[in-house]
Design a protein around this motif. Structure first.
Motif, PDB file in Angstrom:
ATOM      1  N   ASP A  29      31.185  28.295 -10.221  1.00 36.59           N
ATOM      2  CA  ASP A  29      31.558  28.349  -8.807  1.00 36.59           C
ATOM      3  C   ASP A  29      31.317  27.016  -8.111  1.00 36.59           C
ATOM      4  OD1 ASP A  29      28.607  30.387  -8.145  1.00 36.59           O
ATOM      5  OD2 ASP A  29      28.918  28.498  -9.191  1.00 36.59           O
ATOM      6  N   SER A  30      31.733  26.964  -6.857  1.00 38.11           N
ATOM      7  CA  SER A  30      31.717  25.695  -6.150  1.00 38.11           C
ATOM      8  C   SER A  30      30.315  25.323  -5.662  1.00 38.11           C
ATOM      9  CB  SER A  30      32.683  25.768  -4.974  1.00 38.11           C
ATOM     10  OG  SER A  30      32.399  26.924  -4.214  1.00 38.11           O
ATOM     11  N   GLU A  31      29.531  26.340  -5.300  1.00 40.71           N
ATOM     12  CA  GLU A  31      28.217  25.981  -4.764  1.00 40.71           C
ATOM     13  C   GLU A  31      27.214  25.750  -5.899  1.00 40.71           C
ATOM     14  OE1 GLU A  31      25.794  29.164  -3.176  1.00 40.71           O
ATOM     15  OE2 GLU A  31      27.517  30.497  -3.199  1.00 40.71           O
ATOM     16  N   SER A  32      26.976  24.489  -6.154  1.00 39.99           N
ATOM     17  CA  SER A  32      26.027  24.169  -7.210  1.00 39.99           C
ATOM     18  C   SER A  32      24.624  24.280  -6.618  1.00 39.99           C
ATOM     19  CB  SER A  32      26.285  22.756  -7.706  1.00 39.99           C
ATOM     20  OG  SER A  32      26.213  21.860  -6.616  1.00 39.99           O
TER      21      SER A  32
ATOM     22  N   GLN B  83      22.578  11.436 -14.092  1.00 40.76           N
ATOM     23  CA  GLN B  83      23.505  12.552 -13.985  1.00 40.76           C
ATOM     24  C   GLN B  83      23.697  13.219 -15.340  1.00 40.76           C
ATOM     25  OE1 GLN B  83      27.293  11.823 -12.086  1.00 40.76           O
ATOM     26  NE2 GLN B  83      26.351  10.315 -10.735  1.00 40.76           N
ATOM     27  N   VAL B  84      23.925  14.532 -15.245  1.00 41.30           N
ATOM     28  CA  VAL B  84      24.172  15.291 -16.467  1.00 41.30           C
ATOM     29  C   VAL B  84      25.649  15.192 -16.823  1.00 41.30           C
ATOM     30  CG1 VAL B  84      24.198  17.606 -17.475  1.00 41.30           C
ATOM     31  CG2 VAL B  84      22.312  16.918 -16.001  1.00 41.30           C
ATOM     32  N   TYR B  85      25.931  15.096 -18.104  1.00 39.96           N
ATOM     33  CA  TYR B  85      27.308  15.222 -18.560  1.00 39.96           C
ATOM     34  C   TYR B  85      27.357  16.426 -19.480  1.00 39.96           C
ATOM     35  CZ  TYR B  85      31.825  14.092 -20.586  1.00 39.96           C
ATOM     36  OH  TYR B  85      33.145  14.142 -20.987  1.00 39.96           O
ATOM     37  N   VAL B  86      28.041  17.470 -19.037  1.00 40.06           N
ATOM     38  CA  VAL B  86      28.102  18.674 -19.867  1.00 40.06           C
ATOM     39  C   VAL B  86      29.208  18.479 -20.899  1.00 40.06           C
ATOM     40  CG1 VAL B  86      28.430  21.163 -19.930  1.00 40.06           C
ATOM     41  CG2 VAL B  86      27.282  20.110 -17.987  1.00 40.06           C
TER      42      VAL B  86
ATOM     43  N   ARG C 290      24.629   8.695 -18.786  1.00 40.66           N
ATOM     44  CA  ARG C 290      24.510  10.140 -18.562  1.00 40.66           C
ATOM     45  C   ARG C 290      23.476  10.771 -19.496  1.00 40.66           C
ATOM     46  NH1 ARG C 290      27.266   8.829 -14.942  1.00 40.66           N
ATOM     47  NH2 ARG C 290      29.161   9.765 -14.090  1.00 40.66           N
ATOM     48  N   ILE C 291      22.925  11.892 -19.025  1.00 38.13           N
ATOM     49  CA  ILE C 291      22.140  12.764 -19.898  1.00 38.13           C
ATOM     50  C   ILE C 291      23.137  13.751 -20.488  1.00 38.13           C
ATOM     51  CG2 ILE C 291      20.367  14.556 -19.994  1.00 38.13           C
ATOM     52  CD1 ILE C 291      19.056  13.117 -17.550  1.00 38.13           C
ATOM     53  N   VAL C 292      23.344  13.711 -21.782  1.00 37.18           N
ATOM     54  CA  VAL C 292      24.368  14.548 -22.401  1.00 37.18           C
ATOM     55  C   VAL C 292      23.794  15.932 -22.708  1.00 37.18           C
ATOM     56  CG1 VAL C 292      25.881  14.844 -24.401  1.00 37.18           C
ATOM     57  CG2 VAL C 292      25.596  12.587 -23.361  1.00 37.18           C
ATOM     58  N   LEU C 293      24.433  16.943 -22.118  1.00 36.56           N
ATOM     59  CA  LEU C 293      24.011  18.323 -22.337  1.00 36.56           C
ATOM     60  C   LEU C 293      25.077  19.018 -23.180  1.00 36.56           C
ATOM     61  CD1 LEU C 293      22.345  20.905 -21.704  1.00 36.56           C
ATOM     62  CD2 LEU C 293      23.676  21.133 -19.634  1.00 36.56           C
TER      63      LEU C 293
ATOM     64  N   THR D 189      26.299  21.943 -14.166  1.00 39.84           N
ATOM     65  CA  THR D 189      27.621  21.328 -14.178  1.00 39.84           C
ATOM     66  C   THR D 189      27.486  19.810 -14.295  1.00 39.84           C
ATOM     67  OG1 THR D 189      27.589  21.295 -11.779  1.00 39.84           O
ATOM     68  CG2 THR D 189      28.732  23.131 -12.808  1.00 39.84           C
ATOM     69  N   SER D 190      28.527  19.196 -14.801  1.00 38.18           N
ATOM     70  CA  SER D 190      28.522  17.744 -14.931  1.00 38.18           C
ATOM     71  C   SER D 190      28.327  17.122 -13.555  1.00 38.18           C
ATOM     72  CB  SER D 190      29.854  17.260 -15.510  1.00 38.18           C
ATOM     73  OG  SER D 190      29.903  17.551 -16.873  1.00 38.18           O
ATOM     74  N   GLY D 191      27.577  16.051 -13.513  1.00 40.09           N
ATOM     75  CA  GLY D 191      27.389  15.341 -12.256  1.00 40.09           C
ATOM     76  C   GLY D 191      26.099  15.692 -11.537  1.00 40.09           C
ATOM     77  N   GLN D 192      25.461  16.797 -11.920  1.00 41.04           N
ATOM     78  CA  GLN D 192      24.200  17.149 -11.273  1.00 41.04           C
ATOM     79  C   GLN D 192      23.120  16.163 -11.681  1.00 41.04           C
ATOM     80  OE1 GLN D 192      23.843  21.369 -12.424  1.00 41.04           O
ATOM     81  NE2 GLN D 192      23.724  21.822 -10.243  1.00 41.04           N
ATOM     82  N   GLU D 193      22.233  15.886 -10.745  1.00 46.90           N
ATOM     83  CA  GLU D 193      21.112  14.997 -11.029  1.00 46.90           C
ATOM     84  C   GLU D 193      20.091  15.743 -11.885  1.00 46.90           C
ATOM     85  OE1 GLU D 193      19.871  11.889 -10.415  1.00 46.90           O
ATOM     86  OE2 GLU D 193      21.925  11.349  -9.841  1.00 46.90           O
TER      87      GLU D 193
END
Lengths: 596, 101
Positions: free
Chosen positions: A3-6, A26-29, A167-170, A224-228
């Motif tokens: 959803d949109s609200e992270s 930032q996370v990269y999923v 990125r932190i790769v998840l 989600t990707s982009g989260q700190e």
């Protein structure tokens, strides 16, 4: 991604720390995109065209499967990661292709749809066979068909080669084909949902010095990707959307680390010697020759535990004698004149071989593993023993058997070793006749009969991780009981005391190579109990050396006496912390900052 | 294509040989790979049958899916010029317990 609200609130996920370091970014999923499979009919005239498309995709796939290992081989110092052998076998499998051809002709559907169906059918059938090895073959079939499908679609395989930035790769899990072409300079850290200390992600991360946490169960959906995020490869945490307080806390830790790091690194060439002049050998636990550099940089004076499983995992066949000789000699030469203690293959339990013949066991930790596995496969075991013997001509090599629970096992292993020595003498191949052969003490039963075992060993190395879990009957991976796992349990102290006493009586030495050895709070106790050698992950060496140089052996002995009278793990832990705080307050402030 | 010196029959009758799995671990990873590698050396078509189920002897997937454990009776078939040699080598693998145990 849902959803949109992270979530803006800080969320802490707990996993297994497999490669040390703290990173923020930032996370990269990473979720290798499944190619959408549509179903469409093909006109009779176009069926030949479908064959050609499939053939071209298969050729391209084969080329990739041959090229990737060469690329990884260069990166990881291993010339042929076996997993791609398995993939090539699947790709060239006549059954798979025959089925696809047959159905293509009769059903007249597009090749993507049919390949997907056929591969799925086989993968499902293999997965149903209730066998760890075959389940992994199912994954191979899926991997290969996905690769062909991507080639059919002209899709990219190299998402990780084009990360948008650091990125932190998840990922759920990272396979060698995922990481083969990845851009190392942009990978801050790895966070994986699956895996253990010996999984590909963990080994790669350690060899590259990238912080990593694995075993973060099913977190991919929530992030989600982009989260700190902040990844803590020391304690095994992934903190998403870290709060100001958390960032501050980690910032403080970092500042303090930097201030003490200079002091610690200045100790690099100093001996690990107590104030009253008792020297202790500090070794590093390693898996790959690449880790030697880190070990030496951190001031380790040898390798107290060289795990050999890495040579055996992810491949079809057991490694050859020459291949093993090369690997062991490399480590021996790199460490010369310091010692390298090679542990013979410790497969089983959580360390399941891919190429081996492990079936699924109800209780793998009580099952076919360690020396038991090796003694049942004497040919494979002798190959390893011969390789270790031959490598002993190249440096200061010692060897130890894992998971000993009984004297008979020691005798049988030594008989095989003697056969190997005889053969090598006859063949005129050089080896060190005096190579020390020791035993790992990690089963409580072995600790109790240490006096009997000592007559057949040149040394003991106490593997505390298993010793603790077997003694207290606690699975550390089980959240409900994990809190019971306590290195300071009175039973553990008594077992270690018993082992050391047995070693002393026979004039052999005793070391510790579990996590306990790398914990500066535990080290005074181990020294006080009479342990002669400690082996730990390389990064733990400086802090351990620091505390050893801050204390005196006589105080440590008094501490051991005192803690042996404690009735609970908690009491012992408190006493140990107080001791460490009194001798090395500045170090303790760093590693246990939250306590008064 | 080379023709066989005796007669040059392209499709002789399939040869059949019964074998029993005697290695403890059965036809798992290594034995299966060894079998397939050996089978693919020959031009003959190789089949393995277990309780009526027949798979291609050159297919690792097929072999693994048979899940033939210790004590399983299997029927090997080979059809082609070098069928006899193939059967001899393949059944020897079983007798030698795939160099295990």
């Amino acid at each position: 991604m849902s959803d949109s609200e992270s979530p803006k609130k800080e969320v802490v996920y707990r996993g297994i720390a497999v490669s040390p370091g703290v990173v923020r970014g930032q996370v990269y999923v990473y979720r290798p995109q499944e190619v959408a499979i549509e179903k469409r009919s093909v006109r009779d005239d176009d069926i030949a065209g479908e064959f050609v498309r499939l053939e071209q995709a298969v050729i391209k796939t084969r080329q990739q499967l041959i090229e990737i290992p060469q690329h990884i081989g260069k990166e990881m110092g291993n010339d042929k990661p076996g997993i791609f052998d398995a993939h090539l076998l699947v790709l060239d499998d006549p059954m798979l292709m025959e089925q696809v051809f047959k159905r293509l002709k009769t059903e007249k559907l597009n090749v993507e749809f049919i390949l997907h169906e056929v591969a799925n059918k086989y993968a499902q059938a293999l997965a149903k066979l209730q066998d760890t090895y075959l389940c992994e073959r199912a994954a191979d079939v899926r991997d290969v068909s996905r690769r062909i499908l991507r080639n059919l679609a002209g899709a990219e395989h190299d998402e990780l080669q084009r990360l948008p930035g650091p990125r932190i790769v998840l990922a759920q899990d990272l396979s060698p084909s995922d990481t083969a072409l990845m851009d190392r300079t942009k990978v801050l850290g790895f966070a994986a949902e699956m895996g253990s200390r010996t999984s590909h992600t963990a080994i790669l991360a350690r060899s590259q010095g990238i912080p990593a946490v694995v075993g973060l169960h099913e977190i991919g959906r929530e992030i989600t990707s982009g989260q700190e995020a902040l990844l803590d490869g020391y304690t095994g945490l992934l903190i998403v959307c870290p709060s100001q307080e958390t960032l501050y806390e980690y910032g403080q830790i970092e500042i303090r680390w930097h201030s003490i790091e200079d002091r610690l690194s200045s100790l690099r060439h100093e001996p690990a010697c107590t104030r009253d002049g008792c020297a202790i050998r500090l070794g590093a636990n390693i898996e790959l020759v690449e880790e030697i550099k880190t070990a030496v940089e951190h001031g380790a004076q040898g390798v107290g535990l060289y795990r050999t499983e890495f040579l055996f995992v992810n491949r079809q066949e057991f490694p050859t004698e020459d291949e093993q000789v090369a690997a062991y000699s490399n480590v021996a030469r790199a460490m010369k004149p310091h010692e390298v203690i090679i542990r013979t293959l410790d497969a089983g339990g959580d360390k399941v071989l891919r190429g081996g013949e492990h079936s699924r066991e109800a209780n793998p930790f009580l099952g076919w593993r360690g020396i038991r596995f090796c003694l049942d496969q004497p040919e494979m075991f002798k190959t390893q023993l011969r390789a270790i013997l031959r490598a002993s001509a190249e440096g200061n090599i010692k060897m130890m058997y894992p998971m000993i629970s009984d004297l008979q096992e020691v005798k049988r292993a030594n008989e095989l070793l003697n056969v190997c020595r005889e053969d090598l003498r006859r063949e005129g191949k050089p080896f060190n006749e005096q190579m020390e052969v020791g035993l790992m003490i990690e089963v409580p039963g072995a600790a109790m009969i240490a006096d009997v075992l000592a007559e057949h060993a040149a040394f003991f190395s106490i593997g505390t991780n298993d010793l603790i879990q077997y003694s207290i009957a606690v699975d550390r991976g089980n959240e409900r009981v994990a809190h019971l796992y306590a290195p300071t349990h009175p039973a553990i102290l008594r077992l270690i005391r018993n082992v050391v006493a047995a070693a002393r009586a026979r004039n052999i030495w005793a070391g510790v190579c579990g996590e306990m050895a790398g914990d500066p709070v535990m080290v005074p106790l181990l020294l006080g109990l009479g342990v002669n050698e400690l082996s730990m992950s390389a990064v733990a060496v400086p802090a351990v050396k620091y505390i050893i140089r801050s204390m005196s052996m006589s105080d440590a002995q008094a501490l051991a006496e005192q803690t042996l009278r404690c009735g609970t793990a908690g009491e012992t832990a408190t006493q140990l912390e107080n001791f460490a705080r009194s001798v090395a307050p500045e170090l303790m402030e760093l590693i246990r900052p939250n306590k008064p | 294509m080379k023709s066989s010196p005796i007669g040059g029959d392209e499709h002789p009758r399939p040869l059949i040989r019964e074998v029993v799995v005697i290695n403890k671990q059965g036809i798992h990873a290594r034995p299966a790979a060894l079998f397939v590698k050996t089978a693919t050396k020959f031009r003959a078509d190789i089949g393995i049958e277990k309780e009526g189920e027949v798979v291609n002897g050159k297919s690792i997937i097929g072999l693994l899916m048979l899940a033939a454990g210790e004590g399983t009776k299997l029927t090997l078939t080979a059809q082609g010029q070098d069928a006899e040699k193939a059967l001899a080598e393949l059944s020897k693998l079983f007798e030698d317990k795939f160099s295990e145990d």
